[in-house]
Design a protein around this motif. Structure first.
Motif, mmCIF file in Angstrom:
data_model
loop_
_atom_site.group_PDB
_atom_site.id
_atom_site.type_symbol
_atom_site.label_atom_id
_atom_site.label_comp_id
_atom_site.label_asym_id
_atom_site.label_seq_id
_atom_site.Cartn_x
_atom_site.Cartn_y
_atom_site.Cartn_z
ATOM 1 N N GLU A 12 47.121 -59.467 85.456
ATOM 2 C CA GLU A 12 46.908 -59.413 86.901
ATOM 3 C C GLU A 12 45.766 -60.339 87.281
ATOM 4 O OE1 GLU A 12 45.468 -55.940 90.027
ATOM 5 O OE2 GLU A 12 46.615 -55.375 88.256
ATOM 6 N N HIS A 13 45.926 -61.025 88.407
ATOM 7 C CA HIS A 13 44.830 -61.806 88.958
ATOM 8 C C HIS A 13 44.964 -61.862 90.483
ATOM 9 C CE1 HIS A 13 47.870 -64.972 88.037
ATOM 10 N NE2 HIS A 13 47.543 -65.407 89.237
ATOM 11 N N ILE A 14 43.873 -62.226 91.122
ATOM 12 C CA ILE A 14 43.814 -62.311 92.583
ATOM 13 C C ILE A 14 43.376 -63.723 92.949
ATOM 14 C CG2 ILE A 14 42.547 -61.537 94.630
ATOM 15 C CD1 ILE A 14 42.390 -58.778 93.347
ATOM 16 N N ILE A 15 44.015 -64.283 93.975
ATOM 17 C CA ILE A 15 43.610 -65.574 94.524
ATOM 18 C C ILE A 15 43.279 -65.358 95.995
ATOM 19 C CG2 ILE A 15 44.293 -67.942 95.049
ATOM 20 C CD1 ILE A 15 46.120 -67.850 92.588
ATOM 21 N N GLU A 16 42.068 -65.736 96.365
ATOM 22 C CA GLU A 16 41.645 -65.573 97.760
ATOM 23 C C GLU A 16 42.298 -66.651 98.627
ATOM 24 O OE1 GLU A 16 37.627 -64.055 99.655
ATOM 25 O OE2 GLU A 16 37.394 -66.083 98.862
ATOM 26 N N ARG A 35 47.604 -60.823 95.336
ATOM 27 C CA ARG A 35 47.500 -60.175 94.023
ATOM 28 C C ARG A 35 48.791 -60.481 93.265
ATOM 29 N NH1 ARG A 35 44.364 -56.151 92.055
ATOM 30 N NH2 ARG A 35 43.617 -55.725 94.164
ATOM 31 N N PHE A 36 48.634 -61.046 92.074
ATOM 32 C CA PHE A 36 49.748 -61.393 91.205
ATOM 33 C C PHE A 36 49.722 -60.442 90.017
ATOM 34 C CE2 PHE A 36 48.520 -65.151 93.495
ATOM 35 C CZ PHE A 36 49.690 -65.836 93.759
ATOM 36 N N VAL A 37 50.831 -59.741 89.776
ATOM 37 C CA VAL A 37 50.910 -58.808 88.648
ATOM 38 C C VAL A 37 52.157 -59.162 87.835
ATOM 39 C CG1 VAL A 37 51.077 -56.405 87.913
ATOM 40 C CG2 VAL A 37 49.778 -56.985 89.988
ATOM 41 N N TYR A 38 51.937 -59.460 86.565
ATOM 42 C CA TYR A 38 53.012 -59.766 85.617
ATOM 43 C C TYR A 38 53.133 -58.593 84.652
ATOM 44 C CZ TYR A 38 52.601 -64.620 87.194
ATOM 45 O OH TYR A 38 52.576 -65.772 87.941
ATOM 46 N N VAL A 39 54.346 -58.059 84.494
ATOM 47 C CA VAL A 39 54.564 -56.909 83.618
ATOM 48 C C VAL A 39 55.813 -57.149 82.770
ATOM 49 C CG1 VAL A 39 55.039 -54.424 83.533
ATOM 50 C CG2 VAL A 39 53.543 -55.330 85.316
ATOM 51 N N ALA A 40 55.677 -57.010 81.457
ATOM 52 C CA ALA A 40 56.828 -57.098 80.554
ATOM 53 C C ALA A 40 57.685 -55.853 80.753
ATOM 54 C CB ALA A 40 56.373 -57.219 79.111
ATOM 55 N N LEU A 41 58.989 -56.055 80.849
ATOM 56 C CA LEU A 41 59.906 -54.942 81.106
ATOM 57 C C LEU A 41 60.480 -54.335 79.835
ATOM 58 C CD1 LEU A 41 61.799 -56.348 84.211
ATOM 59 C CD2 LEU A 41 59.781 -54.863 84.124
ATOM 60 N N GLY A 42 59.954 -54.725 78.717
ATOM 61 C CA GLY A 42 60.407 -54.170 77.449
ATOM 62 C C GLY A 42 59.346 -54.434 76.392
ATOM 63 N N GLU A 43 59.637 -53.957 75.208
ATOM 64 C CA GLU A 43 58.720 -54.184 74.098
ATOM 65 C C GLU A 43 58.706 -55.659 73.745
ATOM 66 O OE1 GLU A 43 56.580 -52.234 72.263
ATOM 67 O OE2 GLU A 43 56.944 -50.808 73.893
ATOM 68 N N GLN A 44 57.520 -56.170 73.539
ATOM 69 C CA GLN A 44 57.396 -57.550 73.113
ATOM 70 C C GLN A 44 57.347 -57.613 71.588
ATOM 71 O OE1 GLN A 44 53.826 -58.833 75.380
ATOM 72 N NE2 GLN A 44 55.223 -60.361 76.215
ATOM 73 N N THR A 45 57.943 -58.680 71.066
ATOM 74 C CA THR A 45 57.837 -58.900 69.625
ATOM 75 C C THR A 45 56.413 -59.372 69.326
ATOM 76 O OG1 THR A 45 58.468 -61.227 69.762
ATOM 77 C CG2 THR A 45 60.272 -59.622 69.553
ATOM 78 N N ALA A 46 56.049 -59.356 68.069
ATOM 79 C CA ALA A 46 54.723 -59.848 67.664
ATOM 80 C C ALA A 46 54.570 -61.315 68.056
ATOM 81 C CB ALA A 46 54.534 -59.660 66.167
ATOM 82 N N GLU A 47 55.635 -62.073 67.935
ATOM 83 C CA GLU A 47 55.579 -63.492 68.302
ATOM 84 C C GLU A 47 55.330 -63.658 69.807
ATOM 85 O OE1 GLU A 47 58.196 -67.607 68.005
ATOM 86 O OE2 GLU A 47 59.083 -65.730 67.318
ATOM 87 N N GLU A 48 56.032 -62.874 70.625
ATOM 88 C CA GLU A 48 55.808 -62.935 72.070
ATOM 89 C C GLU A 48 54.374 -62.545 72.411
ATOM 90 O OE1 GLU A 48 59.597 -61.857 74.633
ATOM 91 O OE2 GLU A 48 59.213 -60.344 73.080
ATOM 92 N N ALA A 49 53.883 -61.499 71.814
ATOM 93 C CA ALA A 49 52.519 -61.031 72.074
ATOM 94 C C ALA A 49 51.497 -62.093 71.700
ATOM 95 C CB ALA A 49 52.258 -59.729 71.328
#
Length: 161
Positions: free
Chosen positions: A4-8, A112-126
């Protein structure tokens, strides 16, 4: 994974100065809808985008990045928020983006920008999450920069009052 981050967008301090043009909420919303309906206008956007409104405030899109094609659905809550939900592809967990307009105090507006993974991430993705976070932050800053340029060029002029 959540990032998550915010840009004014409008600052109360800058509102005192007349050098920087502030956005109205309607102008900012129009700019955000350009990201839905004409994302190819933004830096690093797709080559083209086909979209249709499947229900009020719900957009089904097909984005073309060369030979790569991505589909998503965008939920638009007028002058409040956008939620981009990509269709799953391959073994990669889809990542939903929500952009919300907030006004924490008078004459201040932020995104406000919020990015959320919708499933389990693999170790490589993480492993790549920090790179993703940096890329998303730069991409979102570039989007805001484009919106400011278009505002200065008068593209939102009909909505200034």
């Amino acid at each position: 994974m959540r990032f998550e981050h915010i840009i004014e967008i409008n600052s109360p301090q800058l509102a005192v100065q007349t050098v920087v043009t502030g956005f109205t909420r309607a102008q900012l919303w129009l700019g955000l809808m350009m990201r839905v309906q004409a994302p190819q206008r933004f830096p690093n956007g797709p080559e083209s985008c086909d979209w249709q409104e499947t229900a009020p405030g719900v957009f089904a899109r097909t984005l073309h990045f060369g030979q790569h094609v991505m589909q998503d659905e965008v939920l638009a809550v007028a002058q409040q928020s956008l939620q981009f939900t990509p269709q799953p592809h391959g073994d990669t967990a889809p990542i939903r983006l929500t952009i919300t307009i907030e006004e924490p105090q008078a004459k201040q507006m932020v995104l406000r920008f919020v990015y959320v993974a919708l499933g389990e991430q693999t170790a490589e993705e993480a492993y790549y999450n920090e790179y993703r976070h940096n890329a998303w932050l730069h991409h979102d800053r570039d989007m805001v920069k484009s919106l400011r340029e278009w505002l200065d060029a008068g593209e939102f002029e009909s909505l200034s009052h």
